[in-house]
Design an enzyme around this catalytic site. Structure first.
Site, short mmCIF file in Angstrom:
data_model
loop_
_atom_site.label_atom_id
_atom_site.label_comp_id
_atom_site.label_asym_id
_atom_site.label_seq_id
_atom_site.Cartn_x
_atom_site.Cartn_y
_atom_site.Cartn_z
N GLN A 109 5.63 -3.65 3.04
CA GLN A 109 5.18 -3.64 3.83
C GLN A 109 4.99 -2.74 4.69
O GLN A 109 4.70 -1.94 5.64
CB GLN A 109 5.92 -4.82 5.07
N HIS A 113 1.09 0.95 5.89
CA HIS A 113 0.69 2.32 6.71
C HIS A 113 -0.24 2.97 5.64
O HIS A 113 0.93 3.62 5.51
CB HIS A 113 1.65 1.97 7.57
N TYR A 121 9.78 7.32 -6.22
CA TYR A 121 10.64 7.26 -6.88
C TYR A 121 10.53 6.73 -7.72
O TYR A 121 9.83 5.33 -8.33
CB TYR A 121 12.17 6.78 -6.71
N HIS A 218 1.76 4.47 15.40
CA HIS A 218 1.60 3.41 15.25
C HIS A 218 2.40 2.05 14.42
O HIS A 218 2.30 1.11 14.80
CB HIS A 218 0.08 3.41 14.46
N ARG A 223 6.31 -1.58 14.22
CA ARG A 223 7.61 -2.23 13.38
C ARG A 223 8.48 -2.06 14.00
O ARG A 223 9.46 -2.84 13.43
CB ARG A 223 7.41 -1.05 11.69
C1 FAD Z 1 3.59 -8.51 12.32
C2 FAD Z 1 3.70 -8.02 10.90
C3 FAD Z 1 3.04 -9.03 10.38
C4 FAD Z 1 2.09 -8.98 9.44
N1 FAD Z 1 1.21 -10.22 8.09
C5 FAD Z 1 0.46 -9.62 7.07
C6 FAD Z 1 0.07 -10.56 6.74
O1 FAD Z 1 0.75 -11.36 6.29
N2 FAD Z 1 -0.74 -10.22 5.55
C7 FAD Z 1 -0.54 -9.13 5.51
O2 FAD Z 1 -1.95 -8.64 4.22
N3 FAD Z 1 -0.84 -7.89 6.39
C8 FAD Z 1 0.18 -8.44 7.44
N4 FAD Z 1 0.21 -7.53 8.36
C9 FAD Z 1 -0.18 -6.03 7.95
C10 FAD Z 1 -1.12 -5.27 8.84
O3 FAD Z 1 -1.78 -6.41 8.86
C11 FAD Z 1 -1.52 -4.07 8.18
O4 FAD Z 1 -1.98 -4.44 7.24
C12 FAD Z 1 -0.12 -2.87 8.87
O5 FAD Z 1 0.05 -3.02 9.96
C13 FAD Z 1 -0.93 -1.84 8.70
O6 FAD Z 1 -1.39 -1.05 9.91
P1 FAD Z 1 -3.02 -0.58 10.02
O7 FAD Z 1 -4.17 -1.34 8.58
O8 FAD Z 1 -3.07 -0.70 11.02
O9 FAD Z 1 -2.01 0.86 9.80
P2 FAD Z 1 -2.28 2.40 8.78
O10 FAD Z 1 -3.24 1.87 7.54
O11 FAD Z 1 -1.82 3.08 9.04
O12 FAD Z 1 -4.08 2.98 9.50
C14 FAD Z 1 -4.44 3.27 11.17
C15 FAD Z 1 -5.60 2.86 11.22
O13 FAD Z 1 -6.43 3.47 10.48
C16 FAD Z 1 -7.81 2.93 10.85
N5 FAD Z 1 -7.65 2.36 9.29
C17 FAD Z 1 -6.98 3.01 7.63
N6 FAD Z 1 -7.22 3.00 6.82
C18 FAD Z 1 -7.90 2.45 6.78
C19 FAD Z 1 -9.31 1.73 6.02
N7 FAD Z 1 -9.11 1.93 4.83
N8 FAD Z 1 -11.21 0.86 6.62
C20 FAD Z 1 -10.45 0.69 7.51
N9 FAD Z 1 -9.38 1.51 8.31
C21 FAD Z 1 -8.82 2.36 8.25
C22 FAD Z 1 -7.52 1.50 10.73
O14 FAD Z 1 -8.33 1.64 12.05
C23 FAD Z 1 -5.54 1.36 11.14
O15 FAD Z 1 -5.83 0.40 12.25
C24 FAD Z 1 1.50 -7.37 9.01
C25 FAD Z 1 1.71 -7.02 9.57
C26 FAD Z 1 2.63 -6.94 11.23
C27 FAD Z 1 3.47 -5.67 11.98
#
Ligand code: FAD
Length: 302
Positions: A109, A113, A121, A218, A223
């Site tokens: 999980q 991010h 490791y 973020h 989390r």
């Molecule tokens: C309660 C909960 C339930 C979830 N359930 C699921 C699930 O069922 N299945 C699943 O697959 N995931 C799940 N996730 C994961 C979720 O979809 C995100 O992948 C995760 O929270 C990371 O968020 P993020 O992409 O915003 O963060 P980061 O990867 O840190 O990215 C931060 C921001 O940078 C930008 N960014 C970074 N990389 C890219 C990129 N390559 N392209 C475009 N923009 C980018 C986006 O704006 C993003 O919001 C869950 C998350 C939570 C908190």
């Protein structure tokens, strides 16, 4: 036990040799440096290094030549303004490097991010320890009936005991076989990179994780939230405590605007306005779906 006596000695060694520096130092963070904060049954979070403090955020926002500090009150006001208006780049000037020990299913999980730097490791190179996450009895819970992605009531008595027994027995059996495969009585044994595939997702791994404060916030918003799974939330909570000591003004603003605040849709805002005028708004007259209305009501109730 998360740390061996040798690891504790290494940490004490590091803590006993302070070095003078011209860099910004956060007194609150210094007490956390290298110290392992225990999480779950074998995990921990410890700060390896950090850059910046509250003043560094103001310094960047003002692009100043000196410290960037005007007064504590003034700085706090600026930091709250930046947080309120999603002016995020000054927060990216602060960084933190953590050493985290966590079960593999939590790591899956966490690694989603993407805006962090990670070094894990190597179970191709090294042998993993016999350490598995076994939930405390109060965290053995049934599948939730209202939320497909969550847990419901705690399992009691025999049912809980049976689950714990299965978790422990399977973990140990897999590890016994892992050990047997890599050390095949005088033979070379199976490669570690292959033997590890038989280990369950509750085995512990470790990584160094470096991230800037904006992206850390973020991560923490998602989390440390009650929607996140308990096993990752406890890590987020431990990091929240560290960040609160590192950058108290920035953390205070984050807690207020992000953790304690709410995002309302246009329809929800319209309902709030109608309510303030004295109208009794219901789900049927709100224009919102049942799910949206439930969440909206929960936000208002707090
Ligand atoms: C309660 C909960 C339930 C979830 N359930 C699921 C699930 O069922 N299945 C699943 O697959 N995931 C799940 N996730 C994961 C979720 O979809 C995100 O992948 C995760 O929270 C990371 O968020 P993020 O992409 O915003 O963060 P980061 O990867 O840190 O990215 C931060 C921001 O940078 C930008 N960014 C970074 N990389 C890219 C990129 N390559 N392209 C475009 N923009 C980018 C986006 O704006 C993003 O919001 C869950 C998350 C939570 C908190």
């Amino acid at each position: 036990m998360p740390l061996s006596p040798e690891q504790i000695r290494e940490i004490e060694d590091q803590r006993s040799t302070p070095q003078p520096t011209l860099r910004a130092v956060s007194p609150g963070m210094e007490k956390h440096l290298y110290t392992a904060h225990e999480v779950l049954d074998h995990g921990f979070v410890r700060v390896i290094d950090y850059m910046g403090d509250d003043a560094a955020i103001c310094q960047a926002a003002r692009v100043s030549y000196g410290k960037g500090t005007k007064s504590v009150q003034n700085d706090e006001g600026l930091i709250r303004y930046l947080m309120r208006h999603w002016h995020s780049t000054p927060f990216e000037m602060c960084e933190i490097k953590l050493h985290v020990k966590l079960p593999v299913f939590v790591a899956r999980q966490w690694i989603r991010h993407r805006t962090a730097n990670v070094n894990e490791y190597s179970a191709r190179y090294s042998i993993l320890d016999r350490e598995f996450y076994i939930p405390a009895p109060e965290h053995i819970a049934a599948q939730s009936v209202v939320n497909n992605q969550g847990r419901g009531a705690t399992l009691e008595g025999e049912e809980a005991a049976r689950v714990l027994e299965i978790l422990k027995a399977d973990s140990n059996r897999c590890y016994d076989n892992y050990e047997a495969m890599i050390s095949d009585e005088g033979q070379q044994g199976l490669a570690r990179e292959l033997a590890r595939m038989n280990l369950p997702a509750n085995v512990y791994t470790q990584w160094y994780w470096k991230v800037d404060l904006h992206n850390l916030f973020h991560f923490l918003r998602l989390r440390a939230d009650h929607h996140a799974q308990y096993e990752i939330r406890v890590y987020a909570d431990a990091i929240c405590n560290i960040v609160a000591d590192w950058v108290p003004a920035a953390y205070g603003a984050f807690e207020d605007y992000r953790l304690g605040g709410a995002n309302l849709s246009g329809r929800a805002m319209d309902c709030v306005r109608r309510m303030l005028k004295g109208e009794e708004v219901t789900q049927e007259t709100s224009g919102m779906s049942k799910g949206e209305w439930r969440e909206f009501e929960a936000e208002l109730r707090g």
